[in-house]
Design an enzyme around this catalytic site. Structure first.
Site, PDB file in Angstrom:
ATOM      1  N   ALA A 134      -5.236  -2.193   5.342  1.00 42.01           N
ATOM      2  CA  ALA A 134      -6.631  -1.822   5.641  1.00 42.01           C
ATOM      3  C   ALA A 134      -7.458  -2.028   4.387  1.00 42.01           C
ATOM      4  O   ALA A 134      -6.913  -2.069   3.270  1.00 42.01           O
ATOM      5  CB  ALA A 134      -6.723  -0.351   6.074  1.00 42.01           C
TER       6      ALA A 134
ATOM      7  N   THR B 229      -8.203   6.660  10.762  1.00 44.94           N
ATOM      8  CA  THR B 229      -8.608   7.683   9.797  1.00 44.94           C
ATOM      9  C   THR B 229      -9.413   8.824  10.419  1.00 44.94           C
ATOM     10  O   THR B 229     -10.108   8.631  11.429  1.00 44.94           O
ATOM     11  CB  THR B 229      -9.467   7.021   8.692  1.00 44.94           C
ATOM     12  OG1 THR B 229      -9.999   8.022   7.833  1.00 44.94           O
ATOM     13  CG2 THR B 229     -10.636   6.242   9.281  1.00 44.94           C
ATOM     14  N   ASP B 230      -9.360   9.975   9.756  1.00 41.02           N
ATOM     15  CA  ASP B 230     -10.204  11.118  10.117  1.00 41.02           C
ATOM     16  C   ASP B 230     -11.689  10.828   9.862  1.00 41.02           C
ATOM     17  O   ASP B 230     -12.555  11.518  10.396  1.00 41.02           O
ATOM     18  CB  ASP B 230      -9.779  12.368   9.316  1.00 41.02           C
ATOM     19  CG  ASP B 230      -9.771  12.128   7.811  1.00 41.02           C
ATOM     20  OD1 ASP B 230      -9.545  10.976   7.379  1.00 41.02           O
ATOM     21  OD2 ASP B 230     -10.006  13.090   7.054  1.00 41.02           O
TER      22      ASP B 230
ATOM     23  N   LYS C 204     -13.302   1.247  10.460  1.00 40.09           N
ATOM     24  CA  LYS C 204     -12.017   1.681  11.028  1.00 40.09           C
ATOM     25  C   LYS C 204     -12.180   1.989  12.523  1.00 40.09           C
ATOM     26  O   LYS C 204     -11.293   1.705  13.323  1.00 40.09           O
ATOM     27  CB  LYS C 204     -11.479   2.903  10.277  1.00 40.09           C
ATOM     28  CG  LYS C 204     -11.026   2.624   8.851  1.00 40.09           C
ATOM     29  CD  LYS C 204      -9.797   1.739   8.737  1.00 40.09           C
ATOM     30  CE  LYS C 204      -8.542   2.405   9.250  1.00 40.09           C
ATOM     31  NZ  LYS C 204      -7.357   1.513   9.060  1.00 40.09           N
TER      32      LYS C 204
ATOM     33  N   GLY D 215       0.840  -1.201   0.000  1.00 37.95           N
ATOM     34  CA  GLY D 215       0.000   0.000   0.000  1.00 37.95           C
ATOM     35  C   GLY D 215       0.872   1.247   0.000  1.00 37.95           C
ATOM     36  O   GLY D 215       2.112   1.157  -0.017  1.00 37.95           O
ATOM     37  N   GLN D 216       0.241   2.408   0.023  1.00 38.35           N
ATOM     38  CA  GLN D 216       1.011   3.661   0.041  1.00 38.35           C
ATOM     39  C   GLN D 216       1.949   3.716   1.250  1.00 38.35           C
ATOM     40  O   GLN D 216       3.147   3.941   1.122  1.00 38.35           O
ATOM     41  CB  GLN D 216       0.064   4.862   0.123  1.00 38.35           C
ATOM     42  CG  GLN D 216      -0.826   5.066  -1.063  1.00 38.35           C
ATOM     43  CD  GLN D 216      -1.450   6.450  -0.999  1.00 38.35           C
ATOM     44  OE1 GLN D 216      -0.827   7.442  -1.339  1.00 38.35           O
ATOM     45  NE2 GLN D 216      -2.702   6.512  -0.561  1.00 38.35           N
TER      46      GLN D 216
ATOM     47  N   ASP E  60      -2.662 -12.617   5.166  1.00 36.55           N
ATOM     48  CA  ASP E  60      -4.025 -12.081   5.095  1.00 36.55           C
ATOM     49  C   ASP E  60      -4.523 -11.948   6.535  1.00 36.55           C
ATOM     50  O   ASP E  60      -4.739 -12.955   7.217  1.00 36.55           O
ATOM     51  CB  ASP E  60      -4.895 -13.052   4.289  1.00 36.55           C
ATOM     52  CG  ASP E  60      -6.347 -12.618   4.254  1.00 36.55           C
ATOM     53  OD1 ASP E  60      -6.721 -11.643   4.954  1.00 36.55           O
ATOM     54  OD2 ASP E  60      -7.132 -13.263   3.539  1.00 36.55           O
ATOM     55  N   ILE E  61      -4.685 -10.715   6.981  1.00 33.85           N
ATOM     56  CA  ILE E  61      -4.992 -10.535   8.411  1.00 33.85           C
ATOM     57  C   ILE E  61      -6.372 -11.077   8.803  1.00 33.85           C
ATOM     58  O   ILE E  61      -6.655 -11.241   9.982  1.00 33.85           O
ATOM     59  CB  ILE E  61      -4.835  -9.055   8.879  1.00 33.85           C
ATOM     60  CG1 ILE E  61      -5.762  -8.108   8.139  1.00 33.85           C
ATOM     61  CG2 ILE E  61      -3.390  -8.612   8.786  1.00 33.85           C
ATOM     62  CD1 ILE E  61      -5.801  -6.702   8.751  1.00 33.85           C
TER      63      ILE E  61
ATOM     64  N   TYR F 133     -16.874   2.609   5.779  1.00 32.46           N
ATOM     65  CA  TYR F 133     -15.406   2.593   5.942  1.00 32.46           C
ATOM     66  C   TYR F 133     -15.028   3.179   7.305  1.00 32.46           C
ATOM     67  O   TYR F 133     -14.283   2.559   8.078  1.00 32.46           O
ATOM     68  CB  TYR F 133     -14.748   3.375   4.803  1.00 32.46           C
ATOM     69  CG  TYR F 133     -13.294   3.713   5.047  1.00 32.46           C
ATOM     70  CD1 TYR F 133     -12.300   2.736   4.981  1.00 32.46           C
ATOM     71  CD2 TYR F 133     -12.904   5.025   5.344  1.00 32.46           C
ATOM     72  CE1 TYR F 133     -10.961   3.052   5.215  1.00 32.46           C
ATOM     73  CE2 TYR F 133     -11.566   5.347   5.575  1.00 32.46           C
ATOM     74  CZ  TYR F 133     -10.604   4.359   5.517  1.00 32.46           C
ATOM     75  OH  TYR F 133      -9.287   4.684   5.750  1.00 32.46           O
TER      76      TYR F 133
END
Ligand SMILES: NC(=O)c1ccc[n+]([C@@H]2O[C@H](COP(=O)([O-])OP(=O)(O)OC[C@H]3O[C@@H](n4cnc5c(N)ncnc54)[C@H](OP(=O)(O)O)[C@@H]3O)[C@@H](O)[C@H]2O)c1
Length: 292
Positions: free
Chosen positions: A61, A102-103, A130, A10-11, A37-38, A126
């Site tokens: 995520a 996340t916000d 989270k 991921g990023q 794979d979580i 989402y």
């Protein structure tokens, strides 16, 4: 120190791997979703037995904000159940979990920057998934740092910066939402911070466990972010002529998931851990250099 990284492609995962290349004193064990794979409890357990890590960095995520509205079970399976499996291993080995959130756990009705203990009220699946991952961490994990971040961009993967640069080449004009405010964050800056936390843990054997906010230190709108991207890209010769940019409201750009109108986060609490937050414009400049 043996660091187990989940979500290496991921990023954030990609940037974290880059940072760790310069640190041969750390042993990094990095996995993608095929290798670890979580959501697969047995696989998680087997990998942790093999690696015997000293710390876990969870960069994985389910991040498809709009798709999550129709893939609720999958979003919760990764963002809640998967995190629970990591928490189990963290406790079993008595090691810390550095987890990222996340916000979008906030509803965006605030008018001053959100603090970490402000009331959460996610507006979409989402954000709710989270938040559920945060809860299994805060309620179940003995040693954890949660870093809530926002508007992540980088030279890797899909993100707003890359989308804007692509659209700028395809279109003469673009309309971008101007009534949602937040703080762009370079995944590389977040990766440096996570590496710093690993180092502090190694030095002191502990950290001030808890939930913190980490994001770039200037608030803007998506429209303002796009304007910065185009003006920097033009200055670097990446765009001959940027598209005409118009400001629109969220109502004019309906999406399956509702986004918070205001998700600016207060990062002051992180200074307790010795972390300062970066000016995302400098980081954007560097990312554009990498992309050009
Ligand atoms: N992107 C944003 O704007 C943003 C904003 C706020 C917060 N965040 C949070 O920041 C963190 C990093 O985000 P990011 O942008 O780097 O995410 P990303 O680029 O979408 O990468 C997420 C990674 O998670 C992995 N993954 C998905 N399901 C998995 C599973 N079941 N098991 C293991 N790995 C799995 C994927 O692995 P594969 O590629 O191998 O399938 C993917 O590489 C996340 O916690 C995200 O919620 C992101």
């Amino acid at each position: 120190m043996r660091v187990l990284l989940v979500g290496k492609n991921g990023q954030l995962g990609s940037c974290f791997q880059d940072i760790m290349k310069a640190r041969p004193d750390y042993e990094l064990f990095a996995f993608d979703s095929n290798e670890l794979d979580i959501t697969n409890r047995q696989q998680v357990s087997n990998r942790f037995k093999e690696v015997a890590p000293d710390i876990i960095v969870n960069a994985s995520a389910y991040t498809a904000v709009d798709k999550a509205e129709s893939e609720t079970a999958l979003a919760f399976s990764v963002n809640e159940q998967g995190v629970k499996h990591l928490v189990e291993q963290a406790n079993k080995l008595d090691i810390p979990l550095i987890h990222v959130s996340t916000d979008y756990v906030f509803d965006g009705s605030g008018i001053t920057p959100y603090k970490a203990n402000d009331t959460t009220n996610p507006q979409g699946v989402y954000g709710a998934s989270k938040l559920a991952g945060e809860c299994v961490t805060t309620e179940g994990c003995n040693k954890y740092i949660i870093l809530r971040t926002s508007w992540v961009f980088s030279e890797y993967g899909n993100n707003f910066v890359k989308t804007m640069l692509r659209l700028a080449k395809e279109r003469d004009s673009l309309s971008v939402v101007a009534d949602q405010y937040g703080c762009p964050t370079y995944a590389g800056d977040l990766a440096v911070t996570i590496q710093f936390l690993c180092e502090q843990y190694q030095l002191h054997g502990s950290l001030e466990w808890g939930c913190y906010h980490y994001c770039g230190n200037l608030a803007t709108s998506w429209h303002g972010f796009a304007r910065s991207i185009f003006s920097l890209a033009q200055r670097k010769g990446m765009l001959d002529q940027p598209p005409r940019l118009s400001a629109i409201s969220s109502d004019e750009y309906p999406t399956p998931a509702k986004r918070p109108a205001f998700s600016v986060m207060d990062t002051a609490e992180l200074s307790r851990l010795g972390v300062t937050t970066p000016n995302w414009l400098n980081s954007l400049n560097d990312v554009l250099d990498k992309l050009s």
